[in-house]
Design a protein around this motif. Structure first.
Motif: not given
Length: 324
Positions: A118, A121-122, A192, A196-197, A199-201, A203-204
């Motif tokens: 994370e 990316y950030n 992005e 982005e989406d 990565l969020k998926e 990470l969760k």
């Protein structure tokens, strides 16, 4: 004496022991090998088959009714071989308990790896927005310079195009807001949209899997996170290389060295920690010892031919063990 080929309680106990040994060998080897399922299955089946084969030979030698001297030697050699195999393969099975015992420490390492993904990316997004800000500030400085010696905007744009630093055919350095939007669309938005989406998926998903702590899946999770990190790092570096940012001095001269993106250097640790985890595990050694006792229990209670007795008083007894 029990009838030949009759299934006794001793048989059942030994079979359960052999199966348990195979299962623990598989689980430990999967962790040691980083999720190599095929290799782990081969090891598990091999260890179980060898243990069962040695047990059968030991029982056969113990109850032999002829060639007594030979079978006495075979029994002794087989006992030694069984001990060697048990000691040699114990580390694979015990590793399962070592990993279990280091659960909280390993969880921390896994979460650090997740945070590193994370953070990578950030860090890129923040770096690129900062670089865009620097570019915009330098263009404002150039625009506000009233010197007659400064390069014309047309010359500056030609120089930028020659260096491959123009990402739109419609650039007007005097329209700062539109120019900033062009840079964001070229430098940040593609990343992005791509990552982005996704990565969020992920990470969760990874956080949930680590919390659930299913040992069977941990090596695969570690490998997946490591591959994802490497892929993301490469993709970000390539995109930054394709969309370099720059600054201008007051006269319109170009500089880009101060705008180079360099990702932080981080090594994913969770997968290696699963392989190399160490620690004392009394429970693990006790369980392995009990399993081997279960396996050789059939040998211990099996019928012994009075003539092949290895020391001690000769006797014959009906013990319920298998007689081959």
């Amino acid at each position: 004496m029990a009838k030949k080929n009759q299934i006794s309680l001793a048989n059942v106990i030994s079979v359960v022991g052999v199966v348990s040994l195979g299962v623990l060998t598989y689980l430990g080897q999967v962790l040691l090998s980083g999720g190599a399922i095929g290799t782990s299955i081969i090891w598990a089946v091999g260890v179980a088959v060898v243990a069962a084969a040695l047990l059968i030979v030991m029982i056969r030698a113990k109850g032999a009714e002829s060639h007594f001297g030979m079978w006495k030697i075979v029994e002794g050699i087989t006992l030694v071989l069984y001990a060697v195999v048990a000691i040699f393969t114990a580390s694979m099975s015990v590793h399962f308990f070592v990993v279990t015992g280091n659960k909280e420490e390993l969880k921390k390492e896994a979460k650090q790896d997740i945070e590193a993904i994370e953070g990578l990316y950030n860090e890129f997004i923040e770096n690129r927005y900062d670089a865009i800000d620097n570019t915009i500030v330098s263009v404002r400085t150039y625009n506000s310079n009233g010197s007659e010696e400064k390069q014309t905007e047309s010359d500056v744009l030609d120089n930028l195009k020659a260096e491959g630093l123009i990402y739109s055919d419609k650039i007007d350095l005097s329209d700062i807001d539109e120019f900033e939007a062009i840079l964001e669309r070229a430098v940040v938005e593609p990343v992005e949209l791509k990552w982005e989406d996704n990565l969020k998926e992920n990470l969760k998903k990874w956080n949930a899997q680590i919390e659930n702590w299913s040992l069977f899946y941990l090596p695969g999770i570690a490998a997946e996170m490591s591959e994802y990190y490497d892929e993301l790092k490469l993709s970000l570096a390539e995109h930054a290389g394709d969309t370099k940012l720059w600054t201008l001095d007051g006269d319109g001269n170009i500089a880009e060295d101060d705008q180079v993106y360099e990702p932080s250097d981080y090594t994913m640790k969770f997968g290696d920690m699963l392989k190399s985890a160490t620690g004392d595990t009394v429970i693990g050694w006790v369980v392995i010892a009990v399993i081997h006792i279960m396996i050789i229990f059939n040998y211990v209670v099996a019928y012994r031919s009075p003539t092949t007795m290895i020391g001690g008083k000769r006797r014959r007894r009906d013990d319920g063990g298998i007689s081959l």
